[in-house]
Scaffold this active site. Structure first.
Site, PDB file in Angstrom:
ATOM      1  CG  HIS A 157      23.224 -18.947  -5.054  1.00  0.00           C
ATOM      2  ND1 HIS A 157      23.929 -20.372  -5.032  1.00  0.00           N
ATOM      3  CD2 HIS A 157      24.114 -18.779  -3.998  1.00  0.00           C
ATOM      4  CE1 HIS A 157      23.632 -21.218  -3.885  1.00  0.00           C
ATOM      5  NE2 HIS A 157      23.927 -19.795  -3.090  1.00  0.00           N
ATOM      6  CB  CYS A 198      23.458 -24.977  -6.301  1.00  0.00           C
ATOM      7  SG  CYS A 198      22.048 -23.360  -6.676  1.00  0.00           S
ATOM      8  N   GLY A 208       3.444  -5.839  10.964  1.00  0.00           N
ATOM      9  CA  GLY A 208       4.220  -5.030  11.535  1.00  0.00           C
ATOM     10  C   GLY A 208       4.922  -6.046  12.438  1.00  0.00           C
ATOM     11  N   GLY A 243       2.241   2.336   2.424  1.00  0.00           N
ATOM     12  CA  GLY A 243       2.137   2.434   3.545  1.00  0.00           C
ATOM     13  C   GLY A 243       3.716   2.514   5.151  1.00  0.00           C
ATOM     14  CG  ASP A 291       7.207  -9.249   0.918  1.00  0.00           C
ATOM     15  OD1 ASP A 291       6.190  -9.783   2.483  1.00  0.00           O
ATOM     16  OD2 ASP A 291       7.620  -8.146   1.066  1.00  0.00           O
ATOM     17  CB  SER A 313      -0.521   0.020   1.440  1.00  0.00           C
ATOM     18  OG  SER A 313       0.059   0.193   2.066  1.00  0.00           O
TER      19      SER A 313
HETATM   20 ZN    ZN Z   1      23.662 -21.706  -7.041  1.00  0.00          ZN
END
Ligand code: ZN
Length: 383
Positions: A362, A330, A227, A95, A277, A93
């Site tokens: 990565h 990976c 919060g 805010g 997030d 928002s």
């Molecule tokens: Zn990686």
């Protein structure tokens, strides 16, 4: 639209796998939403995002409102069209940025400090770009998000800092209720996007529970916990998450805002959180810091998975002659190409954008693969 389906509920905990139908596609939860502050996840192309497994990104209303402007974006077809991302977008928002960027204090010239002013009607604040005065109201925050045309829009809330007194937090909770009602009214006017109310209440159990009960009474398709991660300890974050998930409607997806360390994601999923997030994986990358699986002493455990991890900074001189890559197993392009730590350190020291780009890929891959591991365990009822 906005239908949430639980595909599998773990028999071991509150963790679950589900799907949310959104205007720009279906998102499978638990999900991590990388932050694309000004309409781009810094240094990444759309192909990178897809390869990492990103299903939905977050964009910052505050930044896009100031530049290039929500009206310009609307004129050019909305945010999805503008940035050519055909999957879902969540916008905050604004805010949080208004309140938190230096607690709303901005300095443009010497001895010229300006602090954001909160009133019942809205917040008067000063742009961090040029010092210009702006006035943000709940209605305006919704209108801007309608112009951006995002899939999920967040209610305008008052987010007090971790140091706020009980009295201040109680007032913020009450105002957040009243502001939500105004956001809801504005949202019903024309566009009708999924409007998400945010729980506040700081570290106070009764205020958190009261706030959660209010959220349950709304018809919102997603419920958010705000919060947290505003300067309090990890123990407090877990405590607050537990209180909230204990009260919030389990039939709706729950979004824990701004939490993103691997161990925090893992623990929160166990408590029934579905959406995350955080700027951490991308911001740390820009400072030369990466998350790697590790058996070395001092590595951190992540609840429920069979590996530990370490946070290392590649700018350290000990990596000057290090020919190893970050993690041979990976799947990210940095590790697949076996770029050495020495070379990565060199790129970072030279401020070559390639270095930051590779580290960002990565770190996000680390988070996405962690969530994939967790999902597998939820499916097997071992999480
Ligand atoms: Zn990686």
């Amino acid at each position: 639209m906005y239908e949430y389906k639980i595909l599998h509920q773990s028999t071991q905990s509150d963790s679950r796998i589900g799907t949310i139908n959104l205007p720009h596609g279906v998102v499978e939860t638990p999900v991590f939403m990388p932050v694309g502050t000004v309409g781009a996840v810094k240094t990444l192309t759309l192909d990178d995002l897809v390869n990492i497994g990103v299903q939905i990104i977050l964009a910052n209303t505050y930044h896009l409102y100031l530049r290039p402007g929500d009206k310009l974006i609307k004129l050019l077809g909305g945010l999805n069209q503008y940035i050519k991302w055909n999957k879902p977008i969540l916008t905050d928002s604004g805010g949080y940025q208004i309140f938190s960027l230096g607690e709303g204090i901005r300095q443009f010239k010497k001895n010229d400090l300006r602090k954001a002013k909160i009133g019942e009607r809205g917040v008067r604040f000063y742009s961090h770009l040029d010092g210009k005065e702006h006035f943000m109201t709940p209605e305006r925050a919704i209108k801007i998000q309608h112009n951006l045309s995002s899939d999920i829009i967040m209610a305008f809330d008052e987010c007090p800092p971790a140091t706020a007194t009980r009295d201040e937090v109680e007032k913020a909770v009450a105002r957040t209720f009243r502001w939500y009602k105004r956001c809801e009214k504005e949202n019903q006017k024309n566009f009708r996007r999924a409007l998400v109310p945010i729980c506040q209440g700081g570290k106070f159990k009764d205020l958190r529970e009261k706030s959660c009960r209010f959220l349950n009474k709304t018809s919102a398709p997603i419920l958010a916990i705000g919060g947290v991660s505003v300067g309090e300890s990890k123990k407090d974050i877990y405590k607050v998450t537990k209180w909230c998930t204990g009260v919030l409607d389990k039939k709706r997806p729950k979004y824990l805002m701004g939490v993103g360390y691997p161990e925090d994601i893992a623990k929160s999923v166990k408590m029934g959180i579905d959406m995350f997030d955080c700027v951490l994986p991308t911001r740390l990358a820009r400072h030369g810091t990466v998350w790697v699986k590790s058996k070395a002493p001092g590595s951190k455990t992540i609840y429920g998975v069979d590996y530990k991890y370490r946070q290392i900074n590649l700018l350290q001189s000990k990596y000057r002659l290090d020919r190893d890559t970050l993690d041979e197993k990976c799947r990210c392009k940095l590790c697949r190409e076996r770029f050495s730590k020495s070379y990565l350190r060199h790129l970072l020291k030279e401020r070559e954008p390639l270095g930051i780009h590779l580290l960002t890929v990565h770190n996000l891959t680390f988070v996405f693969d962690l969530i994939a591991d967790i999902k597998l365990k939820i499916t097997n009822n071992s999480y």
